[in-house]
Design an enzyme around this catalytic site. Structure first.
Site, PDB file in Angstrom:
ATOM      1  N   TYR A 169       4.005   6.446  10.106  1.00 14.70           N
ATOM      2  CA  TYR A 169       3.149   5.313   9.754  1.00 14.70           C
ATOM      3  C   TYR A 169       3.954   4.222   9.039  1.00 14.70           C
ATOM      4  CZ  TYR A 169      -1.196   2.889   8.511  1.00 14.70           C
ATOM      5  OH  TYR A 169      -2.201   1.948   8.405  1.00 14.70           O
ATOM      6  N   LYS A 215       1.103  -0.442  15.170  1.00 15.65           N
ATOM      7  CA  LYS A 215       2.521  -0.546  15.548  1.00 15.65           C
ATOM      8  C   LYS A 215       2.859  -1.775  16.386  1.00 15.65           C
ATOM      9  CE  LYS A 215       3.862   2.912  13.314  1.00 15.65           C
ATOM     10  NZ  LYS A 215       4.527   2.549  12.044  1.00 15.65           N
ATOM     11  N   HIS A 255       0.840  -1.202   0.000  1.00 24.46           N
ATOM     12  CA  HIS A 255       0.000   0.000   0.000  1.00 24.46           C
ATOM     13  C   HIS A 255       0.875   1.252   0.000  1.00 24.46           C
ATOM     14  CE1 HIS A 255      -4.154  -1.611   1.426  1.00 24.46           C
ATOM     15  NE2 HIS A 255      -3.637  -2.335   0.440  1.00 24.46           N
ATOM     16  N   TYR A 273      -9.385   5.463   7.793  1.00 26.72           N
ATOM     17  CA  TYR A 273      -9.566   5.749   9.225  1.00 26.72           C
ATOM     18  C   TYR A 273     -10.551   6.917   9.326  1.00 26.72           C
ATOM     19  CZ  TYR A 273      -5.124   3.245  10.175  1.00 26.72           C
ATOM     20  OH  TYR A 273      -4.120   2.306  10.289  1.00 26.72           O
ATOM     21  N   PRO A 300      -4.218   0.024  18.813  1.00 28.91           N
ATOM     22  CA  PRO A 300      -3.990  -0.463  17.442  1.00 28.91           C
ATOM     23  C   PRO A 300      -4.104   0.621  16.362  1.00 28.91           C
ATOM     24  CG  PRO A 300      -6.134  -1.155  18.250  1.00 28.91           C
ATOM     25  CD  PRO A 300      -5.430  -0.523  19.402  1.00 28.91           C
TER      26      PRO A 300
HETATM   27  C1  PHB Z   1      -6.296  -4.443  10.879  1.00 32.28           C
HETATM   28  O1  PHB Z   1      -6.345  -4.698   9.652  1.00 32.28           O
HETATM   29  O2  PHB Z   1      -6.669  -5.260  11.749  1.00 32.28           O
HETATM   30  C2  PHB Z   1      -5.780  -3.079  11.304  1.00 32.28           C
HETATM   31  C3  PHB Z   1      -5.214  -2.252  10.356  1.00 32.28           C
HETATM   32  C4  PHB Z   1      -4.713  -1.002  10.747  1.00 32.28           C
HETATM   33  C5  PHB Z   1      -4.805  -0.622  12.084  1.00 32.28           C
HETATM   34  C6  PHB Z   1      -5.369  -1.475  13.038  1.00 32.28           C
HETATM   35  C7  PHB Z   1      -5.865  -2.708  12.654  1.00 32.28           C
HETATM   36  O3  PHB Z   1      -4.324   0.602  12.467  1.00 32.28           O
END
Ligand code: PHB
Ligand code: APR
Length: 390
Positions: free
Chosen positions: A385, A297, A72, A201, A293
């Site tokens: 990130y 990280k 990505h 997000y 989460p």
């Molecule tokens: C996930 O795909 O479970 C996931 C992806 C990004 C995040 C947290 C969880 O920041």
């Protein structure tokens, strides 16, 4: 029994350390409390920094990752219906992230260890650490109804937040830092193509939402819920309805519903235990630190801890130098705290917090406006990130 390094825990940290040590000719034994199938049943995030991808290749387990991992170049932030793409590749000078579930990482590491003929010892009970402050540490445990004693040079505590390793350290030798967030994440896994080709997000007045994925045909969604919420209260339909209400229409309309494969609620916390070394015991991964989460990280910090610990152990055995072991805790914590900061910042940017006067929401909007208007702000979020240098 005798080995050079006793590893407690067969999660990503323990398995990756074991694989690297074995390939370097350093003998190690992994003790895991659960069964292999239980370990593989865990649904966990899978956004891999380049540093972790490189380390998995060095461990000889990068082949399926290259084949099936999704590279990505960016992700999107959604605020009050507006979408803003963070161009990771452009803003970070060419770096990307790879989407590859933690379960798959664990699977590949278990298969690799099996191929070495040194599988982990699963369903090891009453694992107890002894004399790690002296020159001859040992670990006792019960397996197949027998009590075993494992003598070793070093113990790697890779047994996660609830493990025995950190709890074996006298409390006055530990300094713990913690933030518990006043909400959780309700997550759902579904075999449908993702709503968007990159992660989204979303900060919405009803609460945070995240659109993620495991593959081109399997999606992972999350919505922020109150701490007291129970997963039984959420039908799949109710989940998808709430998810869509929190997403910009273009994204929400693209969400494809289907029967959930898994649905669960996880709490969010920031946690660090210092130091990460006690004599001949070294903590790595969730055993030493937890991040919310939001910044993806957790797995990546387990990898950087393992990088530092493996390099230090190899230096001890190959170069007869303990400089790396002596520097491990400070070096690992320097990177841990930067990831803790970023994860805390992303969590504060995107979630609804209880407040009286809306000041926090104004700050969130100002952060978002700043991110969309300032290249410096974009570079900051991007370089964190994709992962700061090891
Ligand atoms: C996930 O795909 O479970 C996931 C992806 C990004 C995040 C947290 C969880 O920041
Ligand atoms: N004895 C032996 N094994 C134990 C014990 C014990 N007393 N306690 C826990 N374990 C095992 C757990 O069953 C688990 O398999 O240690 C392993 C720890 O693995 P993780 O919790 O996955 O931690 P880590 O390897 O550091 O990986 C961090 O996992 O929790 C996620 O978000 C986190 O992605 C990050 C990653």
């Amino acid at each position: 029994m005798r080995t050079q390094v006793a590893i407690i825990g067969a999660g990503p940290a323990g398995l990756l350390l074991g694989q690297l040590l074995s390939r370097a000719g350093i003998d190690n034994v992994i003790l895991e409390r659960r069964s292999a199938s239980y370990v593989l049943s865990r649904i966990r995030a899978g956004v891999l920094e380049q540093g972790m991808v490189d380390l998995l290749h060095e461990a000889g387990v990068g082949e399926r990752l290259d084949r099936e991992g999704l590279v990505h170049d960016g992700f999107a932030l959604a605020f009050r219906g507006a979408l803003h793409r963070v161009d990771l590749k452009e803003l970070s000078g060419g770096k990307t992230v790879t989407i590859y579930g933690q379960t798959e990482v664990t699977h590949d590491l278990i298969d690799a260890r099996q191929a070495l003929g040194r599988p982990a010892i699963y369903e090891a009970e009453d694992v107890t650490l002894h004399d790690f402050n002296g020159a001859s540490p040992r670990v006792t445990f019960r397996a197949n109804g027998r009590t075993e004693e494992l003598h070793c040079d070093f113990i790697a505590g890779c047994d996660g937040y609830h493990g025995v390793s950190r709890r074996s350290v006298p409390t006055d030798a530990l300094h713990v830092f913690e933030r518990v967030y006043p909400f959780g994440w309700l997550g759902l896994l579904v075999d449908r193509p993702p709503a968007a080709h990159e992660l989204v997000y979303a900060n919405h007045e009803r609460g945070f939402a995240l659109c993620s994925m495991r593959s081109a045909g399997r999606s992972r969604y999350y919505i922020q819920v109150p701490l007291a919420e129970r997963v039984e209260n959420w039908s799949d339909d109710a989940f998808f309805d709430e998810l869509r209400r929190r997403l910009p229409a273009a994204v929400g309309d693209a969400v494809m519903t289907g029967p959930s494969l898994e649905k669960s609620i996880a709490p969010l916390r920031s946690f660090v235990a210092e130091p990460m070394r006690f004599g001949r015991l070294f903590l790595a991964g969730d055993a030493a630190h937890i991040v919310p989460p939001t910044g993806a990280k957790g797995l990546n910090l387990a990898a950087s801890d393992v990088r530092y610990l493996f390099d230090a152990l190899r230096e001890h055995y190959r170069d007869r130098s303990d400089a790396g072991l002596d520097a491990y805790s400070a070096r690992a914590l320097a990177r841990v705290w930067k990831a803790e900061r970023f994860s805390w910042w992303m969590t504060n940017l995107l979630h609804r917090f209880p407040e009286k006067d809306g000041f926090g929401q104004r700050i969130q909007q100002a952060e978002f406006d700043y991110l969309t208007q300032s290249r410096a702000a974009g570079i900051t979020i991007a370089e964190n990130y994709v992962g700061l240098p090891y």
